[in-house]
Write an enzyme that holds these catalytic residues in place. Sequence first.
Site, short mmCIF file in Angstrom:
data_model
loop_
_atom_site.label_atom_id
_atom_site.label_comp_id
_atom_site.label_asym_id
_atom_site.label_seq_id
_atom_site.Cartn_x
_atom_site.Cartn_y
_atom_site.Cartn_z
N ASN A 10 -0.51 6.89 42.26
CA ASN A 10 0.90 7.21 42.03
C ASN A 10 1.06 8.71 42.26
OD1 ASN A 10 3.46 7.69 41.08
ND2 ASN A 10 3.03 7.08 38.96
N LYS A 12 3.68 10.41 42.32
CA LYS A 12 4.82 10.97 41.58
C LYS A 12 5.65 11.86 42.51
CE LYS A 12 2.25 10.27 37.35
NZ LYS A 12 1.95 10.66 35.98
N HIS A 96 7.47 2.82 34.66
CA HIS A 96 6.54 3.91 34.34
C HIS A 96 7.06 4.68 33.13
CE1 HIS A 96 4.22 7.58 34.62
NE2 HIS A 96 3.35 6.89 35.34
N GLU A 98 7.26 7.69 32.50
CA GLU A 98 8.15 8.83 32.81
C GLU A 98 9.57 8.34 33.04
OE1 GLU A 98 5.60 10.36 35.88
OE2 GLU A 98 4.16 10.87 34.32
N GLU A 168 -0.75 2.05 30.41
CA GLU A 168 -0.82 3.51 30.50
C GLU A 168 -0.38 4.12 29.18
OE1 GLU A 168 -0.63 4.79 34.94
OE2 GLU A 168 1.38 4.86 34.12
N GLY A 174 -1.45 12.49 32.30
CA GLY A 174 -1.34 13.90 32.69
C GLY A 174 -1.86 14.87 31.65
N SER A 214 -5.03 9.82 33.06
CA SER A 214 -6.14 10.78 33.21
C SER A 214 -7.41 10.17 33.78
CB SER A 214 -6.42 11.50 31.88
OG SER A 214 -5.27 12.24 31.48
#
Length: 253
Positions: A10, A12, A96, A98, A168, A174, A214
Amino acid sequence: MPRQKLVAGNWKMNTTLAEAKTLAGAVVAGVGTDDRVAVAVCPPFPWLLPVADVLKGSPVALGAQNVSAEKKGAFTGEVSPAMLLECGCRYVIIGHSERRHILGESDAAINHKVHSALDEGLHVILCIGETLTERERNLTERIVQRQVLAACTGLTDHHWARLTLAYEPVWAIGTGKVATPDQAQEAHAAIRATLRHFRGSAIADALPILYGGSVTADNAAGLLHLPDVDGVLVGGASLKADSFLGIVQAAKK
Ligand code: 13P
């Protein structure tokens, strides 16, 4: 039938066009014709077509990072499932964290998107995962259960065949704080048990569940050998061909 492993990158909102093409080219070269592990890259929308060109003829698949639930019409700024297919996408990431947390996507909106994308023929990578506060309050299982059941409401058996989940944990995205193998296996097994309970063994046993958060070439092997981890969804480490290919290599063992 054993579940095939999937390693998906991904990207992003990263890469210039030139970087995207170079990265895709390096992934294609590294993967070669080896299709033991399914590999996908998910670049930003404007790079889908040029990256599709680079991937042509290789087993590396293309994915998008988001999609509209609507088919067409007055939805300024949105991109439909049919448009993604026409760009050459096989996969689309939906839900996701985010998008859930920064852009406010609800379980209901995600369910709508999952239906639209699967109806159109895309393979969906549906993301779920708890925040740090939720984990500290021992709510992990309850949260992922709610997210899965809400996002998958109304799916038919035919839909499930093109669905992949990605666990996730938000606290691992991240942050460099990867879930331990025990934490990942426990969450994945709980998700599979939920599906077995609500949808039956055939769906639960066939469904691939990826881990994301991560993941690096150094920690991937420890996650990928777990019985309920069927691949990984990689953010930061997918932006460097060497580290991404190291993860693909780990998935082959
Ligand atoms: P990182 O690998 O950068 O933690 O991102 C994970 C992720 O969000 C993949 O979708």
